[in-house]
Design an enzyme around this catalytic site. Structure first.
Site, PDB file in Angstrom:
ATOM      1  N   CYS A  84       0.750  -1.229   0.113  1.00 18.57           N
ATOM      2  CA  CYS A  84       0.006   0.109   0.052  1.00 18.57           C
ATOM      3  C   CYS A  84       0.968   1.122  -0.022  1.00 18.57           C
ATOM      4  O   CYS A  84       0.699   2.102  -0.914  1.00 18.57           O
ATOM      5  CB  CYS A  84      -0.935  -0.020   1.214  1.00 18.57           C
ATOM      6  SG  CYS A  84      -0.424  -0.283   2.811  1.00 18.57           S
TER       7      CYS A  84
HETATM    8  N1  LIG Z   1      -4.657  -4.465   5.035  1.00 19.81           N
HETATM    9  C1  LIG Z   1      -4.057  -3.641   3.945  1.00 19.81           C
HETATM   10  O1  LIG Z   1      -3.929  -2.676   3.708  1.00 19.81           O
HETATM   11  C2  LIG Z   1      -2.931  -4.450   3.006  1.00 19.81           C
HETATM   12  C3  LIG Z   1      -2.516  -5.731   2.790  1.00 19.81           C
HETATM   13  N2  LIG Z   1      -1.580  -6.125   2.403  1.00 19.81           N
HETATM   14  C4  LIG Z   1      -1.213  -7.441   2.364  1.00 19.81           C
HETATM   15  O2  LIG Z   1      -2.380  -8.656   2.002  1.00 19.81           O
HETATM   16  C5  LIG Z   1      -2.041  -9.395   2.728  1.00 19.81           C
HETATM   17  C6  LIG Z   1      -3.553  -9.975   3.438  1.00 19.81           C
HETATM   18  O3  LIG Z   1      -3.730  -8.711   4.599  1.00 19.81           O
HETATM   19  P1  LIG Z   1      -5.159  -8.348   5.270  1.00 19.81           P
HETATM   20  O4  LIG Z   1      -6.322  -8.539   4.537  1.00 19.81           O
HETATM   21  O5  LIG Z   1      -4.862  -6.963   5.826  1.00 19.81           O
HETATM   22  O6  LIG Z   1      -5.004  -9.817   6.364  1.00 19.81           O
HETATM   23  P2  LIG Z   1      -6.038 -10.213   7.397  1.00 19.81           P
HETATM   24  O7  LIG Z   1      -5.154 -10.685   8.543  1.00 19.81           O
HETATM   25  O8  LIG Z   1      -7.217  -9.142   7.365  1.00 19.81           O
HETATM   26  O9  LIG Z   1      -6.521 -11.595   6.498  1.00 19.81           O
HETATM   27  C7  LIG Z   1      -5.861 -12.632   6.527  1.00 19.81           C
HETATM   28  C8  LIG Z   1      -6.701 -13.856   5.841  1.00 19.81           C
HETATM   29  O10 LIG Z   1      -5.927 -14.936   5.663  1.00 19.81           O
HETATM   30  C9  LIG Z   1      -6.536 -16.129   6.121  1.00 19.81           C
HETATM   31  N3  LIG Z   1      -5.632 -17.196   6.186  1.00 19.81           N
HETATM   32  C10 LIG Z   1      -4.809 -17.088   7.414  1.00 19.81           C
HETATM   33  N4  LIG Z   1      -3.945 -18.152   7.329  1.00 19.81           N
HETATM   34  C11 LIG Z   1      -4.448 -18.937   6.179  1.00 19.81           C
HETATM   35  C12 LIG Z   1      -4.253 -20.405   5.516  1.00 19.81           C
HETATM   36  N5  LIG Z   1      -3.079 -21.026   5.963  1.00 19.81           N
HETATM   37  N6  LIG Z   1      -4.923 -20.649   4.411  1.00 19.81           N
HETATM   38  C13 LIG Z   1      -5.872 -19.997   4.002  1.00 19.81           C
HETATM   39  N7  LIG Z   1      -6.239 -18.592   4.654  1.00 19.81           N
HETATM   40  C14 LIG Z   1      -5.771 -18.263   5.726  1.00 19.81           C
HETATM   41  C15 LIG Z   1      -7.339 -15.303   7.381  1.00 19.81           C
HETATM   42  O11 LIG Z   1      -8.562 -16.120   7.794  1.00 19.81           O
HETATM   43  P3  LIG Z   1      -8.296 -17.433   9.078  1.00 19.81           P
HETATM   44  O12 LIG Z   1      -7.317 -17.000   9.799  1.00 19.81           O
HETATM   45  O13 LIG Z   1      -9.881 -17.368   9.598  1.00 19.81           O
HETATM   46  O14 LIG Z   1      -8.162 -18.652   8.243  1.00 19.81           O
HETATM   47  C16 LIG Z   1      -7.717 -14.219   6.753  1.00 19.81           C
HETATM   48  O15 LIG Z   1      -8.887 -14.516   6.101  1.00 19.81           O
HETATM   49  C17 LIG Z   1      -0.977  -9.518   3.626  1.00 19.81           C
HETATM   50  O16 LIG Z   1      -0.038 -10.076   2.981  1.00 19.81           O
HETATM   51  C18 LIG Z   1      -1.032  -8.040   3.539  1.00 19.81           C
HETATM   52  O17 LIG Z   1       0.377  -7.950   4.002  1.00 19.81           O
HETATM   53  C19 LIG Z   1      -1.291  -5.658   1.089  1.00 19.81           C
HETATM   54  C20 LIG Z   1      -1.575  -4.408   0.704  1.00 19.81           C
HETATM   55  C21 LIG Z   1      -2.454  -3.472   1.873  1.00 19.81           C
HETATM   56  C1  LIG Z   2      -0.809   0.295   9.161  1.00 16.17           C
HETATM   57  C2  LIG Z   2       0.015  -1.060   8.717  1.00 16.17           C
HETATM   58  O1  LIG Z   2       0.575  -1.838   9.857  1.00 16.17           O
HETATM   59  N1  LIG Z   2       0.454  -1.346   7.576  1.00 16.17           N
HETATM   60  C3  LIG Z   2       1.073  -2.592   7.196  1.00 16.17           C
HETATM   61  C4  LIG Z   2       1.133  -2.259   5.735  1.00 16.17           C
HETATM   62  C5  LIG Z   2       0.270  -3.102   4.927  1.00 16.17           C
HETATM   63  C6  LIG Z   2       0.659  -3.510   3.415  1.00 16.17           C
HETATM   64  O2  LIG Z   2       0.659  -2.818   2.318  1.00 16.17           O
HETATM   65  O3  LIG Z   2       1.626  -4.005   3.402  1.00 16.17           O
HETATM   66  P1  LIG Z   2       2.223  -5.450   2.688  1.00 16.17           P
HETATM   67  O4  LIG Z   2       1.285  -6.050   1.561  1.00 16.17           O
HETATM   68  O5  LIG Z   2       3.676  -4.915   2.409  1.00 16.17           O
HETATM   69  O6  LIG Z   2       2.252  -6.087   4.002  1.00 16.17           O
HETATM   70  C7  LIG Z   2       2.322  -2.416   7.741  1.00 16.17           C
HETATM   71  O7  LIG Z   2       3.082  -1.168   7.931  1.00 16.17           O
HETATM   72  O8  LIG Z   2       2.883  -3.336   7.921  1.00 16.17           O
END
Ligand SMILES: NC(=O)C1=CN([C@@H]2O[C@H](COP(=O)(O)OP(=O)(O)OC[C@H]3O[C@@H](n4cnc5c(N)ncnc54)[C@H](OP(=O)(O)O)[C@@H]3O)[C@@H](O)[C@H]2O)C=CC1
Ligand SMILES: CC(=O)N[C@@H](CCC(=O)OP(=O)(O)O)C(=O)O
Length: 327
Positions: free
Chosen positions: A155
């Site tokens: 992000c």
């Molecule tokens: N949040 C953000 O703004 C951003 C996030 N990202 C990246 O995107 C990815 C997801 O982030 P985010 O949505 O915030 O994460 P969350 O923690 O909100 O969600 C993670 C998801 O993964 C599931 N999960 C965990 N373990 C497993 C497994 N072994 N098999 C299948 N499903 C699984 C969880 O469900 P359960 O544990 O119930 O199985 C849940 O649905 C990360 O790599 C993050 O760094 C990238 C850009 C922005």
């Molecule tokens: C507020 C906050 O905690 N933000 C996350 C970034 C989320 C994201 O884009 O990151 P990745 O897909 O690289 O994990 C962090 O700083 O780790």
């Protein structure tokens, strides 16, 4: 019609991209998956997120049978998972012939030596890593169209690179200084003390050591100083970047450089005006605002995105549409 499986669909980014895919006429949802032992398995996604009531699918455990069904039925997987879980699953589905849109950081560096330092694991999927390309949609469309292994950018890097890449011809050895504030959804859905309501208060974190610093530097081809902050709001990122440009750079040259986004429906550029986080929340847009002082050569540019949209889910959807040449 392309059939997409979403793994990690109960998380913030997974649920968001599920809703976006659901709304696309040329995409269908093969299934929504969580971990095998997830407390949410079997629940309709709309029970967790009533705001996504148009999604009728339930969350299924990612069992061996489920993986086989995905390989048989889906054209692509979206991985919205922790980095280390994506590492294995991306390689598995890629090797089975599916297109992979990985929201994690597990495939964003082409150099495997970066992963132990920034992600805490050895990259053990080198054949898949060699194929992976960086899915910054406005800048890498050709590679996204021609590759099945797409590492969707982080992000903060999306906000920062969208602002900085047009300025590349004017950069000197002086490091651009990026100060960015993110809403708390950036940290994901699982409970953590530092993201609980009473703990969140505007503060920097990851100072001189956040994994997005090398991601930005690698993609820009220039070192940067990057300081993220956690803000007490739910969604959105505002990155404000200060940079000294080559002597003699003119305001007109900068306007011309930012004209690269003139035909974009998503990136909007403003001169001498600055965006607010609320201008982009719940949208796929990135709004840039810049001001330049010709005398000192200093430029300040702010970049606003929704971290769950342009910072993750809607950028992944852009990549899916570019890859499959959908309107
Ligand atoms: N949040 C953000 O703004 C951003 C996030 N990202 C990246 O995107 C990815 C997801 O982030 P985010 O949505 O915030 O994460 P969350 O923690 O909100 O969600 C993670 C998801 O993964 C599931 N999960 C965990 N373990 C497993 C497994 N072994 N098999 C299948 N499903 C699984 C969880 O469900 P359960 O544990 O119930 O199985 C849940 O649905 C990360 O790599 C993050 O760094 C990238 C850009 C922005
Ligand atoms: C507020 C906050 O905690 N933000 C996350 C970034 C989320 C994201 O884009 O990151 P990745 O897909 O690289 O994990 C962090 O700083 O780790």
């Amino acid at each position: 019609m392309k059939n997409i499986a979403i793994i990690g669909a109960s998380g913030y980014t997974g649920a968001q991209i599920t809703a976006l895919i659901q709304a696309e006429a040329e995409l269908t949802i093969q299934g929504l998956y969580v971990s095998e032992n997830s407390l949410d398995k079997g629940k309709p996604l709309s029970d967790l997120y009533p705001v996504y009531q148009q999604v009728k699918h339930s969350l299924q455990p990612l069992t061996a049978e489920a993986k086989a069904a995905i390989v048989n039925e889906a054209d692509a997987v979206v991985l919205a998972l922790e980095h280390v879980i994506s590492l294995e699953l991306a390689a598995y589905f890629y090797e089975q012939g599916l297109a992979v849109f990985d929201l994690s950081g597990a495939y964003r560096f082409s150099d495997p030596a970066q992963y132990p330092k920034w992600y805490g694991f050895e990259h053990n999927q080198l054949a898949t890593l060699e194929k992976a390309i960086y899915g910054l949609a406005e800048w890498n469309a050709e590679a996204i169209a021609n590759t099945r292994m797409i590492a969707v950018p982080g992000c903060y890097p999306t906000a920062s690179l969208t602002a900085l890449k047009p300025l590349k011809p004017f950069l000197t050895d002086a490091y651009p200084v990026i100060n960015a504030v993110s809403g708390v959804t950036g940290a994901g859905r699982k409970a953590q003390l530092h993201t609980s309501f009473c703990e969140v208060s505007l503060t920097p974190y990851g100072v001189l050591g956040h994994r997005h610093q090398p991601e930005i530097a690698t993609q820009l081809g220039q070192e940067v100083i990057f300081t993220p902050h956690l803000g007490n709001f739910k969604r959105g990122i505002l990155a404000t970047i200060t940079v000294q440009l080559k002597p003699g750079t003119t305001t007109e040259q900068i306007s011309e450089a930012y004209a690269v986004y003139d035909n974009s429906d998503i990136v909007k550029v403003m001169h001498n005006r600055f965006p607010k986080v609320d201008d982009v929340v719940l949208t796929p847009n990135c709004i840039l605002g810049w001001k330049y002082d010709e005398q000192s050569g200093y430029l300040v540019v702010s970049s606003a995105i929704d971290n769950l949209m342009k910072g993750a889910a809607s950028q992944a959807l852009q990549c899916i549409k570019i890859h499959y040449q959908l309107a």
